[in-house]
Design an enzyme around this catalytic site. Structure first.
Site, PDB file in Angstrom:
ATOM      1  N   GLY A 154      37.762  36.415  74.380  1.00 42.90           N
ATOM      2  CA  GLY A 154      38.158  35.811  73.112  1.00 42.90           C
ATOM      3  C   GLY A 154      39.666  35.723  73.050  1.00 42.90           C
ATOM      4  O   GLY A 154      40.267  34.724  73.415  1.00 42.90           O
ATOM      5  N   SER A 155      40.301  36.799  72.595  1.00 42.33           N
ATOM      6  CA  SER A 155      41.759  36.825  72.569  1.00 42.33           C
ATOM      7  C   SER A 155      42.339  36.804  73.982  1.00 42.33           C
ATOM      8  O   SER A 155      43.418  36.269  74.224  1.00 42.33           O
ATOM      9  CB  SER A 155      42.251  38.076  71.826  1.00 42.33           C
ATOM     10  OG  SER A 155      41.856  38.042  70.470  1.00 42.33           O
ATOM     11  N   ARG A 307      41.078  32.542  29.858  1.00 43.13           N
ATOM     12  CA  ARG A 307      40.197  33.690  29.657  1.00 43.13           C
ATOM     13  C   ARG A 307      40.800  34.641  28.631  1.00 43.13           C
ATOM     14  O   ARG A 307      41.938  35.122  28.784  1.00 43.13           O
ATOM     15  CB  ARG A 307      39.986  34.415  30.990  1.00 43.13           C
ATOM     16  CG  ARG A 307      39.166  35.686  30.917  1.00 43.13           C
ATOM     17  CD  ARG A 307      37.719  35.414  30.566  1.00 43.13           C
ATOM     18  NE  ARG A 307      36.899  36.596  30.783  1.00 43.13           N
ATOM     19  CZ  ARG A 307      35.635  36.691  30.411  1.00 43.13           C
ATOM     20  NH1 ARG A 307      35.042  35.661  29.795  1.00 43.13           N
ATOM     21  NH2 ARG A 307      34.952  37.777  30.652  1.00 43.13           N
ATOM     22  N   GLU A 403      41.926  31.377  66.875  1.00 41.25           N
ATOM     23  CA  GLU A 403      43.183  30.901  67.486  1.00 41.25           C
ATOM     24  C   GLU A 403      44.208  32.026  67.585  1.00 41.25           C
ATOM     25  O   GLU A 403      45.407  31.823  67.396  1.00 41.25           O
ATOM     26  CB  GLU A 403      43.746  29.701  66.731  1.00 41.25           C
ATOM     27  CG  GLU A 403      42.898  28.456  66.924  1.00 41.25           C
ATOM     28  CD  GLU A 403      43.708  27.184  66.797  1.00 41.25           C
ATOM     29  OE1 GLU A 403      44.818  27.105  67.352  1.00 41.25           O
ATOM     30  OE2 GLU A 403      43.222  26.268  66.139  1.00 41.25           O
TER      31      GLU A 403
END
Length: 423
Positions: A154-155, A307, A403
């Site tokens: 992945g990384s 509110r 990413e």
């Protein structure tokens, strides 16, 4: 808004008159017009449909087609956005789209990562052939996929196991492996795949390939059921003796052989294929996160003014007011980092302190933090699907992961500022 007709990549002028465009925070009239045009689409088309497509967890083809009909989705639009010599139009467009909705925004912009991969490594002929095919036509829209991550990489993109071998007799490349977390994976008309051609060289032995439509040996795995960005399709992609023409190697074999020879000799090589694409795209990804954060801030600010609790609007409580002040400050700070990195990238300024990673890191963490603050301001209402802030919080989380995780971004920055190969 009408876009000027562009028929090929060669028609796109990416030069500046003086070689460099001064950095400015004052948007010009074209940038403002494009911003307002995209904001109108985000407000009028995306927001009303956002909750439905989040629940359906399907690719929103009607929304993509609407974007393509008005000229927002397609090669011509992306070329126009990218051609801005200031580098700011692309992040501006992404911020507005993801202000509308991140899942729908990713469905529209997801193809651009594959386009970036082709643009980073491809020849002019390859750009002209494949980039238009990433989008299709308004009558028959298409999407594209950029496939890098793997179950065990992945990384650490230097550990890719997907292999590409050259069959010289047939002038074909044969790819085998599995890609994970691919946006538009399996449903894409064009897949851009990063694979290893020489595993002994690690990341220096990688190359990027275009997988043409309907190539035998490419199959989609199980679609991923995600926490957020549910309108954007994500799936694994399997490559089983996937044969593609030799011309589908981005950049060509001659350049690849030269690069591999330099790497084997120990000569310092350019960035490998995946990192070239990520470095150019990180500020744009940061802009997407800013769009989510801004949506949460604007919604919670309006809510706090309306509110009433204990006889007065909750904005009059200092805790609420200070939280909103911090949200505004952090969002603006993140945007400045994104714009600076985008300008630097467009004007070929070196990222000496990893400015691209700074922008993505800051924007991603601000998006998660701001959407969490928005839920807190809305209280119980913020935790329900009747209000959009819980969806925005789910969508924001991925920006500290994909990413390059926040930890990887900090590693990149630390190495850049210290000059030390920090493990």
């Amino acid at each position: 808004m009408a876009t000027e007709e562009i028929t090929s990549v060669d028609d796109v002028d990416l030069s500046t008159q003086d070689g460099e465009t001064p950095f400015s925070l004052e948007l010009n009239s074209d940038q403002k017009d494009i911003r307002d045009w995209v904001h109108g689409f985000a407000e009028g088309v995306m927001r009303p449909a956002a909750a439905e497509w989040d629940e359906r967890e399907e690719t929103p083809w009607p929304i993509i087609q609407e974007a393509q009909k008005i000229g927002l989705y397609g090669f011509e639009a992306l070329a126009q956005f990218f051609a801005d010599p200031t580098g700011l139009t692309l992040p501006i467009v992404n911020e507005e789209l993801f202000w509308g909705d991140a899942g729908l925004g990713m469905a529209i912009m997801g193809s651009s990562l594959a386009v970036a991969g082709i643009f980073a490594s491809g020849t002019p002929e390859q750009m002209g052939e494949w980039i238009p095919q990433c989008f299709g036509t308004p009558d028959d829209p298409k999407v594209a996929a950029f496939c890098v991550s793997e179950p065990d990489a992945g990384s650490d993109v230097s550990s890719l196991r997907t292999r590409a071998k050259y069959d010289e007799a047939k002038d074909e490349w044969v790819l085998n492996g599995q890609k994970a977390w691919a946006t538009n994976g399996g449903i894409a008309h064009v897949h851009v795949v990063v694979a290893s051609v020489d595993s002994e060289l690690g990341s220096r032995g990688q190359a990027a390939f275009v997988i043409p439509p309907s190539s035998p040996g490419l199959e989609m795995g199980t679609k991923v059921k995600k926490h957020g960005l549910r309108a954007s399709h994500t799936a694994d992609v399997f490559l089983d003796d996937c044969r593609i023409p030799g011309s589908c190697l981005l950049g060509g074999k001659e350049k690849l052989d030269e690069r591999l020879a330099r790497a084997r000799e120990g000569t310092r090589a350019k960035k490998q294929a995946a990192m070239q694409t990520f470095e150019s795209s990180r500020p744009t990804v940061g802009a997407q996160a800013i769009g989510i954060a801004r949506a949460a801030y604007e919604y919670s600010l309006a809510y706090a003014k309306e509110r009433v609790q204990f006889g007065r609007p909750i904005i009059e409580n200092q805790a609420i007011a200070f939280a909103l002040a911090d949200m505004k400050m952090e969002i603006d700070a993140a945007r400045l980092l994104v714009w600076r990195a985008s300008w630097m990238g467009r004007n070929n300024k070196p990222f000496t302190a990893a400015e691209g990673s700074m922008s993505k890191l800051k924007a991603g963490e601000v998006a998660v933090w701001s959407t969490e603050r928005a839920i807190q301001i809305l209280g119980g209402n913020g935790y329900t699907r009747e209000y959009p802030v819980e969806r925005w919080h789910r969508d924001a989380k991925i920006y500290t992961i994909f990413e390059g995780t926040s930890e990887i971004q900090r590693l990149v920055i630390a190495r850049a500022i210290s000059g030390v190969k920090i493990p």
